[in-house]
Each structure stands twice: as C-alpha cells, then as structure tokens.
Scaffold this active site. Structure first.
Site, PDB file in Angstrom:
ATOM      1  N   GLN A  16       0.869  -1.328   0.031  1.00  0.00           N
ATOM      2  CA  GLN A  16       0.220  -0.110   0.179  1.00  0.00           C
ATOM      3  C   GLN A  16       0.901   1.185  -0.077  1.00  0.00           C
ATOM      4  O   GLN A  16       1.680   1.167   0.934  1.00  0.00           O
ATOM      5  CB  GLN A  16      -1.001  -0.007   1.190  1.00  0.00           C
ATOM      6  CG  GLN A  16      -1.867   1.083   1.212  1.00  0.00           C
ATOM      7  CD  GLN A  16      -2.801   1.217   2.321  1.00  0.00           C
ATOM      8  OE1 GLN A  16      -2.436   1.741   3.328  1.00  0.00           O
ATOM      9  NE2 GLN A  16      -4.038   0.587   2.216  1.00  0.00           N
ATOM     10  N   TYR A  38      -5.508  10.660   4.822  1.00  0.00           N
ATOM     11  CA  TYR A  38      -4.295  10.870   4.353  1.00  0.00           C
ATOM     12  C   TYR A  38      -4.321  11.767   3.047  1.00  0.00           C
ATOM     13  O   TYR A  38      -5.519  12.116   2.611  1.00  0.00           O
ATOM     14  CB  TYR A  38      -3.314   9.536   4.321  1.00  0.00           C
ATOM     15  CG  TYR A  38      -3.264   8.838   5.696  1.00  0.00           C
ATOM     16  CD1 TYR A  38      -2.374   9.682   6.385  1.00  0.00           C
ATOM     17  CD2 TYR A  38      -3.912   7.919   5.815  1.00  0.00           C
ATOM     18  CE1 TYR A  38      -2.324   9.087   7.870  1.00  0.00           C
ATOM     19  CE2 TYR A  38      -3.728   7.133   7.175  1.00  0.00           C
ATOM     20  CZ  TYR A  38      -3.153   7.795   8.150  1.00  0.00           C
ATOM     21  OH  TYR A  38      -2.922   7.277   9.362  1.00  0.00           O
ATOM     22  N   ARG A  60      -7.682   2.071  -2.561  1.00  0.00           N
ATOM     23  CA  ARG A  60      -8.241   1.792  -1.324  1.00  0.00           C
ATOM     24  C   ARG A  60      -9.324   3.298  -0.905  1.00  0.00           C
ATOM     25  O   ARG A  60      -8.563   4.312  -1.184  1.00  0.00           O
ATOM     26  CB  ARG A  60      -7.366   1.814  -0.174  1.00  0.00           C
ATOM     27  CG  ARG A  60      -8.040   1.309   1.256  1.00  0.00           C
ATOM     28  CD  ARG A  60      -7.390   1.241   2.360  1.00  0.00           C
ATOM     29  NE  ARG A  60      -7.742   0.263   3.215  1.00  0.00           N
ATOM     30  CZ  ARG A  60      -7.293   0.125   4.688  1.00  0.00           C
ATOM     31  NH1 ARG A  60      -6.672   1.180   5.216  1.00  0.00           N
ATOM     32  NH2 ARG A  60      -7.872  -0.706   5.107  1.00  0.00           N
ATOM     33  N   GLY A 109      -8.121  -7.048   9.565  1.00  0.00           N
ATOM     34  CA  GLY A 109      -7.245  -6.687  10.310  1.00  0.00           C
ATOM     35  C   GLY A 109      -6.583  -7.152  11.552  1.00  0.00           C
ATOM     36  O   GLY A 109      -5.706  -8.171  11.278  1.00  0.00           O
ATOM     37  N   ARG A 110      -7.004  -6.851  12.490  1.00  0.00           N
ATOM     38  CA  ARG A 110      -6.672  -7.362  13.789  1.00  0.00           C
ATOM     39  C   ARG A 110      -6.552  -8.885  13.910  1.00  0.00           C
ATOM     40  O   ARG A 110      -5.780  -9.388  14.889  1.00  0.00           O
ATOM     41  CB  ARG A 110      -7.203  -6.422  15.049  1.00  0.00           C
ATOM     42  CG  ARG A 110      -6.738  -5.214  15.152  1.00  0.00           C
ATOM     43  CD  ARG A 110      -7.306  -4.436  16.372  1.00  0.00           C
ATOM     44  NE  ARG A 110      -6.759  -2.932  16.403  1.00  0.00           N
ATOM     45  CZ  ARG A 110      -6.478  -2.380  17.511  1.00  0.00           C
ATOM     46  NH1 ARG A 110      -6.858  -2.997  18.661  1.00  0.00           N
ATOM     47  NH2 ARG A 110      -6.273  -1.193  17.785  1.00  0.00           N
TER      48      ARG A 110
END
Length: 366
Positions: free
Chosen positions: A101, A180, A227, A318-319
C-alpha cells in the site's frame, strides 16, 4: 440469484491466482528502521501470515515529505527497496502473495519525523498533536501544494510503484482513504482550493484519479488497486458530501481498469455500498464495518460471509490476522480463534513482543 462463493474458494485478482478470498488488511506497525528500511523481523511477521489469500502490506511512503510517523517504512530509496525485497522473499518462500500500500500522509506528518513541512491540498492543520521521534508534539500547519508539488507527488507515486515491483511485490494499492493526502483532496474541510483541484466534486476527485492513472501507466493496471473509505472521519476528515463524491470517483477509476477496489468499513446495509458494487466492474475487496477495537467472537466469519453475499469478491480483516497468524486455517477448520490482543501499547512499538510472538494454533495445542 446465485449463491455467494465460499471464503475458502480460489479467486483471481489481476494477474494473481489466490487460494482463498481472505485478505490481510494493511496495518501500521512501526517496525521499520528510523530510515524507513524494513528489517528481518518484518519478514518474519508477514511470512507467518502467508496463508492469507492476499497480504496488503502496511502503508508505505513514496517520498520523504509524505512520511507520517516514526518507523514507518518507505519505498523511495535503494535501501528501502532492498529491505522490502527480503520481506517479499520471506513471504514468497512461505507460499504467500503480497502487494504494497502506497500512502502519502499529507498534513498527517511533522518536520521532527520527516525533516519537511507537510504538504496538503490547503493550509489546514491536523487537529491536536502527532507522534514524532520527540514524543507527541503539536501539529504544524501544512504548506498548500502548488501545481509543481502536485506533479511531483504524482511522479513520486509512479516511481514508488516501480520500486515496489522491483522489491518483489505483486502490485500496489493506492491509499485514497483514512484521512491521508488523497483523501484530504476529496474532503471539503481539508480542500479549500479554488483551482482545478478544489471546489466541485469533479475537481476534488482529480488528484486521486491522476495518481492512479500514473501508477497504472507505470506498472500496468493488473497490478494496481485503490483503497477508499467513504464517510471516514479519522484524522479530522469531514467529507461533507460523501454521497456525491464516490459515484463519480468510482466511475473515473473504472475507466483506468485497476485490478481491485478496497472499501474500508463496508456496510452492505448502506445504499452507497450497493451503488459502488454496481458501478465497479472489477474485483471488490470489502473490509467489514465494525468498532475499531471490536474483535468478533467468530473470527469475523459471519461479517465476511455477509459481505460476500452482498457482492464483495474478497474480504479483508485486520486485527484478527494480527492475533492469529494462521487465521485462514482456523476459520477453514472451525478451530478456536484467539481474541487475545495483548494491549494496544504493543501495536506501535519496536521489537517482537506483540508482533511476531502470537502463536499459531499448533503451538498453542502442544
């Protein structure tokens, strides 16, 4: 109506054949060197999780000025490319597939970390403080990007994509989400420009489209993903007109034919999800909508299956991958899924603790 595919069925994304439809989502872990060079520990971490159909490696900066936090990896120097090559070789040896990414922080940065005043669409500071090598410091007002800055940043993304391929990645994911730089161009509260990159939706989506176009030209559309995080409010982002932004953005991206679109916090009950699915002709990766800290008792199986039923082709988690390096095998066999995240303090520190020391099921059952 046809039934949805199994999470454990094979899939094709661009030029990649995947053994299953579970994607390891990118997660910032701050284990690179102070110079942004990945080390051997990162290779161990990702290789442990090579059972994922696809790994999207953590957000990595295409330039020094785009750096967000200390110990974030980069992909703009020879040393960084060489460091990442050791990671991709470790993942490949373990049978995995991996893309990188690309993330420019925009206003999410600090001179104490990057050595540069952050660049952003407009001179609107990130609220509060930010982590730096000197601890949490007040954020600084970014410099509004000039036309030359925009051209240079687009070129940086293209060069970073070429570097990623040289480092052994199967492709890249352009990060236009989560507050971002590219997302800052999309949002009304961070983009106050009056030129061709600000104001109307068609102008605010322009930068993301130009970056993706340059990356596609650099390495080929079948190696590129994007994304998006519609409605995301982290990092002080307020889009203001979410429902208006994403349909034309997705339509413009579709013309470039990147291999996948990755939606963050995807909710099949929301009309926007269905609209994006209908408008997007390629592979759709969906990340389930949930509390950021919630770890489902079923290992995410129900929410992942629900997204496949709603039209997603792949599901990113994810986690759960962080805590369960062998998550796919646990879910496939119905084995217990660990929920024991050993403290948020271990997410963004140095060393193996809370990183490479989560055991696989075989180790826990000895």
């Amino acid at each position: 109506m046809t039934s949805s595919p199994s999470l454990f069925a094979s899939a094709r994304v661009g030029g990649l054949e995947l053994p299953n439809r579970l994607v390891m989502a990118p997660m910032t872990r701050t284990r690179a060197g102070a110079d942004g060079v990945p080390g051997p520990l990162m290779g161990t971490y990702y290789a442990q999780r090579a059972g994922a159909g696809l790994i999207v490696a953590e957000a990595t900066t295409p330039s020094a000025v785009g750096r967000t936090y200390p110990h974030i990896p980069g992909i703009h120097s020879d040393a960084q490319v060489a460091g990442w090559r050791t990671v991709t070789e470790a993942v490949g040896a373990a049978g995995g597939r991996m893309v990188l990414q690309l993330q420019h922080g925009g206003r999410v940065g600090h001179p104490a970390t990057s050595g540069h005043i952050p660049l952003a669409p407009s001179a609107v500071a990130l609220p509060g403080t930010i982590m730096t090598p000197d601890g949490h410091l007040p954020t600084v007002e970014p410099r509004a990007m000039t036309a030359a800055d925009i051209r240079a940043t687009v070129a940086d993304f293209a060069a970073a994509a070429r570097n990623a391929v040289a480092a052994g990645f199967h492709g890249v994911e352009v990060h236009s989400a989560n507050g971002y730089l590219l997302h800052q161009f999309l949002a009304q509260n961070t983009n106050r420009r009056t030129d061709g990159y600000g104001g109307p939706v068609a102008a605010r989506i322009r930068f993301t489209v130009e970056v993706v176009a340059a990356v596609v030209e650099a390495i080929g559309a079948d190696r590129v993903g994007v994304r998006l995080s519609p409605g995301w409010r982290a990092e002080g982002i307020e889009e203001g007109d979410t429902e208006a932004i994403y349909p034309p953005l997705v339509a413009e991206l579709a013309r470039l034919e990147p291999a996948w679109l990755h939606l963050v916090q995807a909710d099949p009950d929301q009309p926007l999800f269905g609209g994006i699915r209908r408008a997007w002709p390629g592979t759709l990766i969906a990340n389930p909508a949930s509390s950021h800290r919630m770890i489902p008792a079923d290992g995410g199986l129900a929410s992942a299956t629900r997204l496949l039923t709603a039209g997603a082709d792949l599901v990113s988690l994810g986690r759960l991958f962080l805590i369960n390096p062998d998550l796919v095998e646990r879910l496939r066999t119905g084995a217990p899924v660990s929920q024991a995240l050993r403290g948020d303090r271990l997410l963004y520190v140095r060393g193996a603790e809370g990183y490479t020391d989560y055991p696989a099921l075989a180790a826990t059952s000895r």
